[in-house]
Design a protein around this motif. Structure first.
Motif, PDB file in Angstrom:
ATOM      1  N   LYS A 124       0.796  -1.251  -0.099  1.00  6.39           N
ATOM      2  CA  LYS A 124       0.155  -0.190  -0.063  1.00  6.39           C
ATOM      3  C   LYS A 124       0.964   1.248  -0.061  1.00  6.39           C
ATOM      4  CE  LYS A 124      -3.778   2.031   2.205  1.00  6.39           C
ATOM      5  NZ  LYS A 124      -4.749   2.094   3.313  1.00  6.39           N
ATOM      6  N   SER A 125       1.932   1.308   0.494  1.00 10.11           N
ATOM      7  CA  SER A 125       2.793   2.218   0.725  1.00 10.11           C
ATOM      8  C   SER A 125       3.728   2.499  -0.346  1.00 10.11           C
ATOM      9  CB  SER A 125       3.480   2.610   2.112  1.00 10.11           C
ATOM     10  OG  SER A 125       4.344   1.473   2.522  1.00 10.11           O
ATOM     11  N   THR A 134       0.012  16.601   1.787  1.00 17.45           N
ATOM     12  CA  THR A 134       0.739  15.067   2.021  1.00 17.45           C
ATOM     13  C   THR A 134       2.229  15.681   2.392  1.00 17.45           C
ATOM     14  OG1 THR A 134       1.373  15.135  -0.378  1.00 17.45           O
ATOM     15  CG2 THR A 134      -0.550  14.254   0.494  1.00 17.45           C
ATOM     16  N   GLN A 145       0.672   8.132  -2.210  1.00 16.39           N
ATOM     17  CA  GLN A 145      -0.780   7.928  -2.228  1.00 16.39           C
ATOM     18  C   GLN A 145      -1.544   8.173  -3.630  1.00 16.39           C
ATOM     19  OE1 GLN A 145      -2.153  10.689   0.750  1.00 16.39           O
ATOM     20  NE2 GLN A 145      -1.422   9.502   2.492  1.00 16.39           N
TER      21      GLN A 145
END
Length: 80
Positions: free
Chosen positions: A19-20, A48, A66
């Motif tokens: 995910k990252s 961010t 993201q």
């Protein structure tokens, strides 16, 4: 039981790492009328902390984690 916990923990860590995953956007900012590169253009992904600016040849490299990513681009002397 302990083996199941280790497998579950490994699965969760794998999902978090995926995910990252960093994404990289590279390019050149140029004047649409002249095709000349534009230096010192600011590129920022709001809320961010990710951002960068162009070099003297208008090139940039922006790394972020993201998606989707909306990029706010600003430069003195140019309208939005």
């Amino acid at each position: 039981m302990q083996k199941q916990l280790v497998i579950l923990l490994f699965s969760l860590l794998s999902a978090l790492c995926a995910k990252s995953q960093p994404y990289k956007l590279e390019g050149t900012i140029v004047n649409a009328n002249t095709g000349e590169p534009i230096a010192d253009v600011n590129l920022k992904i709001p809320d961010t902390g990710f951002g960068t600016s162009t070099d003297k040849e208008g090139r940039f490299s922006l790394v972020f984690t993201q998606l989707p990513a909306f990029i706010d681009i600003t430069c003195i002397g140019y309208d939005r």
